[in-house]
Design a protein around this motif. Structure first.
Motif, mmCIF file in Angstrom:
data_model
loop_
_atom_site.group_PDB
_atom_site.id
_atom_site.type_symbol
_atom_site.label_atom_id
_atom_site.label_comp_id
_atom_site.label_asym_id
_atom_site.label_seq_id
_atom_site.Cartn_x
_atom_site.Cartn_y
_atom_site.Cartn_z
ATOM 1 N N MET A 1 14.085 -11.593 -1.497
ATOM 2 C CA MET A 1 13.120 -11.752 -3.014
ATOM 3 C C MET A 1 13.360 -12.305 -4.017
ATOM 4 N N SER A 2 11.784 -12.554 -4.060
ATOM 5 C CA SER A 2 12.152 -14.018 -5.041
ATOM 6 C C SER A 2 10.980 -13.811 -6.554
ATOM 7 N N VAL A 3 11.478 -14.613 -7.619
ATOM 8 C CA VAL A 3 10.272 -14.854 -8.613
ATOM 9 C C VAL A 3 10.430 -15.820 -9.418
ATOM 10 N N LEU A 4 9.081 -16.820 -9.343
ATOM 11 C CA LEU A 4 9.386 -18.128 -10.032
ATOM 12 C C LEU A 4 8.588 -18.319 -11.372
ATOM 13 N N LEU A 5 10.080 -18.428 -12.054
ATOM 14 C CA LEU A 5 9.054 -17.895 -13.689
ATOM 15 C C LEU A 5 8.574 -19.804 -14.465
ATOM 16 N N GLU A 6 7.568 -20.052 -14.483
ATOM 17 C CA GLU A 6 7.557 -21.913 -14.936
ATOM 18 C C GLU A 6 6.969 -21.246 -16.364
ATOM 19 N N THR A 7 8.134 -21.719 -16.993
ATOM 20 C CA THR A 7 8.179 -22.472 -18.797
ATOM 21 C C THR A 7 7.509 -23.329 -19.227
ATOM 22 N N SER A 8 7.841 -23.633 -20.663
ATOM 23 C CA SER A 8 7.994 -24.577 -21.284
ATOM 24 C C SER A 8 8.504 -25.337 -21.205
ATOM 25 N N ALA A 9 9.921 -24.691 -20.654
ATOM 26 C CA ALA A 9 11.441 -25.911 -20.595
ATOM 27 C C ALA A 9 11.326 -25.963 -19.556
ATOM 28 N N GLY A 10 10.615 -25.843 -18.431
ATOM 29 C CA GLY A 10 11.276 -25.704 -16.850
ATOM 30 C C GLY A 10 10.929 -24.864 -15.589
ATOM 31 N N ASP A 11 10.933 -24.913 -14.500
ATOM 32 C CA ASP A 11 10.745 -23.844 -13.915
ATOM 33 C C ASP A 11 12.393 -23.177 -13.292
ATOM 34 N N ILE A 12 12.269 -21.198 -13.453
ATOM 35 C CA ILE A 12 13.674 -20.768 -13.237
ATOM 36 C C ILE A 12 13.359 -19.935 -11.885
ATOM 37 N N VAL A 13 13.744 -20.160 -10.742
ATOM 38 C CA VAL A 13 13.857 -18.782 -10.083
ATOM 39 C C VAL A 13 15.087 -17.904 -10.427
ATOM 40 N N ILE A 14 14.656 -16.539 -10.111
ATOM 41 C CA ILE A 14 15.495 -16.137 -9.753
ATOM 42 C C ILE A 14 15.039 -14.828 -8.432
ATOM 43 N N ASP A 15 16.582 -14.268 -8.097
ATOM 44 C CA ASP A 15 16.890 -13.484 -7.045
ATOM 45 C C ASP A 15 16.630 -12.343 -7.321
ATOM 46 N N LYS A 139 19.549 -12.643 -10.358
ATOM 47 C CA LYS A 139 19.886 -14.016 -10.164
ATOM 48 C C LYS A 139 19.358 -14.717 -10.594
ATOM 49 N N VAL A 140 19.575 -16.014 -11.334
ATOM 50 C CA VAL A 140 19.285 -17.091 -11.257
ATOM 51 C C VAL A 140 19.718 -17.852 -10.324
ATOM 52 N N LYS A 168 5.142 -19.480 -19.072
ATOM 53 C CA LYS A 168 3.915 -19.823 -18.757
ATOM 54 C C LYS A 168 2.471 -19.513 -17.813
ATOM 55 N N HIS A 169 3.519 -18.744 -16.609
ATOM 56 C CA HIS A 169 3.562 -18.278 -15.471
ATOM 57 C C HIS A 169 4.209 -17.769 -14.977
ATOM 58 N N THR A 170 3.517 -16.910 -13.718
ATOM 59 C CA THR A 170 5.048 -16.424 -12.814
ATOM 60 C C THR A 170 4.182 -16.159 -11.578
ATOM 61 N N VAL A 171 4.585 -16.699 -10.896
ATOM 62 C CA VAL A 171 5.130 -16.430 -9.470
ATOM 63 C C VAL A 171 5.407 -15.880 -8.569
ATOM 64 N N VAL A 172 4.858 -14.878 -7.775
ATOM 65 C CA VAL A 172 5.769 -13.945 -6.631
ATOM 66 C C VAL A 172 6.138 -14.344 -5.502
ATOM 67 N N LEU A 173 7.674 -15.064 -5.173
ATOM 68 C CA LEU A 173 7.862 -15.082 -3.886
ATOM 69 C C LEU A 173 7.530 -14.447 -2.907
ATOM 70 N N ASP A 174 8.017 -12.948 -2.884
ATOM 71 C CA ASP A 174 8.224 -12.177 -2.087
ATOM 72 C C ASP A 174 7.734 -10.792 -2.671
ATOM 73 N N ASP A 175 7.093 -10.404 -2.534
ATOM 74 C CA ASP A 175 6.817 -8.850 -2.873
ATOM 75 C C ASP A 175 7.114 -7.580 -1.593
ATOM 76 N N PRO A 176 8.699 -6.856 -1.455
ATOM 77 C CA PRO A 176 8.165 -5.731 -0.374
ATOM 78 C C PRO A 176 8.036 -4.238 -1.412
ATOM 79 N N TYR A 177 7.422 -4.006 -2.263
ATOM 80 C CA TYR A 177 6.869 -2.832 -2.464
ATOM 81 C C TYR A 177 4.879 -2.746 -2.998
ATOM 82 N N PRO A 178 5.197 -1.605 -2.542
ATOM 83 C CA PRO A 178 4.070 -1.385 -1.998
ATOM 84 C C PRO A 178 3.005 -1.316 -3.753
#
Length: 519
Positions: A1-15, A139-140, A168-178
């Motif tokens: 399960m991961s989330v993508l954070l799009e920031t003004s400095a670049g993209d960060i992927v968090i597990d 963790k990043v 700037k934007h957030t993207v949920v790559l996998d959401d196991p929760y209802p």
């Protein structure tokens, strides 16, 4: 399960560590899903330690409430804004990129810490100071270069960056929760609110360049400056005639060869390079005075392909115990010389054919200021004057009336008295009623009174039939006196009179001494 954070400095992927902190992961995922973190500023940056974000307004906004959990956002109740944080004993802040929820102690129970929406990301290793204060939930795994940019950002005394760094934007790559009741995912990212825009210091479009970008920008500016300077110099050379046109380019079939041995001749180079193709010219540049080789040469091939082949195969080759260096020629001197020669030849040819005003160009006229060069002189001894005799005589006649009764008449009388008998015009019969056969013929033996074209005003005297014995009218004699002729005659006569007086005085003295001796 991961989330993508799009920031003004670049993209960060968090597990997310769902097995160790399920409730905190659910809160974080659902807040990302409803775009709650959009335009949240990064703040509290501590170099090589951590930064904090997750408050949509940030600590600098007076309207900020510190953020809320997903349950408080959906219910709107103040009691649901926070929830108790869970600290797993196996999760420690040991490495860079550890993500944990920011917590605060419960007002009534200090041993219980509450979490809301803000989270912390570590920027260095061994940040165990955060253990027990930040509840780890992820963790990043991608975007460590972005963490480095945030770590190097310029901040104030409170750790707030001078140039805004925001999510700037957030993207949920996998959401196991209802989804909880009442959650609605927006179809698009909402625009920033007025309160969020009011907290901007320096926007993303006004971002300050880092050191690398500054160097690149400086290099680019220097390159543009050199290009402008080269264009200006080329235009100056074109105006001076050293270049046929400012955009001239060197030929692509000419090689420049340097580091030659002084004993290497044109024939040697031509023989060596002729195996690559037909050579049109091969010239070793020499000193004009001594004729010694300057150790570089130009080789012109018939085609570009032969030139390129010679360039690739002959660089750093030994010729006469010297390792030569080869490059494509950047000289345009031969092009300029050919252009000037052909242009001048065309102009000269056009000028001889009468096709142009000057140099074969119809619009140009040679400046004629001092002499009339188109008219052939009638007499080789005459000067070619710009002003005609009629104009010169008209200028002379304007001042005659004021001088006719002046000292010039007395000078004429004195001249008549000093002339020997027989030389006066009246003695030769050229006065009133005189015979014209005694009139001097003048230069060239002409007896008629027809006017003759002359380039000098002194050569047109007596053309109107009223000439004196010397072929001059009274006005002409006065003209001569203005030139200094009569003054010289008077000075010469006075000198002769003084010599005669000295002779008489000397004779008197000799006679007196002789009489004295006789006595």
């Amino acid at each position: 399960m991961s989330v993508l954070l799009e920031t003004s400095a670049g993209d960060i992927v968090i597990d997310l560590l769902v097995d160790y902190a399920p409730k905190m992961c659910e809160n974080f995922v659902k807040l990302c899903k409803v775009k709650y973190y959009n335009y949240s500023p990064v703040h509290s940056i501590q170099k090589s330690f951590s930064f904090q974000t997750g408050d949509p307004l940030g600590p600098m906004a007076p309207q900020s409430d510190g953020g809320t959990s997903i349950w408080g956002l959906l219910s709107g109740k103040p009691a649901d804004k926070t929830f108790p944080a869970f600290f797993h004993p196996k999760l420690k802040h040991l490495e860079r990129g550890t993500v944990s929820m920011a917590t605060a102690p419960h007002p009534s129970d200090p041993e219980t810490r509450l979490a809301g929406s803000q989270f912390i990301v570590t920027l260095g290793d061994n940040t165990d100071y955060l253990d027990g204060k930040g509840a780890i939930f992820g963790k990043v795994v991608e975007g460590f270069d972005v963490l480095e940019k945030i770590n190097d950002a310029i901040v104030d005394e409170r750790g707030h960056p001078l140039v805004d760094i925001r999510i700037k934007h957030t993207v949920v790559l996998d959401d196991p929760y209802p989804d909880p009741a009442g959650l609605l995912e927006p179809s698009a990212s909402p625009p920033p609110s007025k309160e969020q825009l009011a907290t901007v210091r320096i926007g993303e479009d006004e971002e300050l360049l880092d050191e690398e970008a500054n160097e690149a920008a400086a290099a680019d500016a220097e390159r543009r400056r050199k290009e402008r300077e080269a264009a200006a110099q080329a235009l100056t050379l074109e105006m001076m005639g050293d270049l046929p046109f400012a955009e001239v380019k060197p030929p692509e079939n000419v090689l420049f060869v340097c580091k030659l041995n002084p004993v290497t001749t044109d024939e040697d180079l031509e023989l060596i390079f002729s195996r690559f193709g037909k050579i049109l010219s091969c010239e070793v540049i020499r000193d004009r005075k001594t004729g010694d080789s300057l150790q570089y040469a130009f080789i012109e091939f018939e085609d570009k392909k032969s030139c390129e082949e010679a360039y690739y195969k002959m660089d750093q080759v030994l010729i006469d115990d010297r390792r030569i260096h080869i490059d494509f020629s950047q000289s345009v001197s031969r092009l300029s010389e050919v252009w000037r020669s052909e242009t001048n030849k065309k102009r000269k040819t056009a000028g001889r054919k009468g096709a142009g005003g000057w140099g074969g160009v119809k619009e140009l006229e040679k400046w004629r200021k001092y002499r009339i060069e188109d008219d052939e002189p009638q007499d080789e001894e005459d000067y070619e004057m710009v002003h005609g005799m009629e104009e010169m005589r008209g200028r002379h006649d304007k001042g005659q009336d004021t001088r006719r009764d002046g000292p010039a008449d007395r000078d004429d009388a004195a001249d008549d008295d000093r002339r020997p008998r027989g030389e006066h015009p009246r003695d030769r019969g050229q006065g009133r009623g005189g015979d014209d056969k005694f009139r001097p013929t003048g230069r060239g033996g002409r007896r008629d009174n027809s006017p003759r074209r002359s380039r000098s005003p002194r050569r047109d005297r007596g053309h109107d039939g009223r000439s004196g014995g010397t072929g001059q009218t009274r006005d002409d004699r006065h003209w001569d006196r203005r030139g200094g002729r009569d003054h010289r005659d008077r000075d010469r006569n006075k000198a002769s009179d003084r010599e005669r007086e000295r002779d008489r005085d000397s004779n008197k003295g000799d006679r007196g001494r002789e009489n004295h001796r006789r006595r």
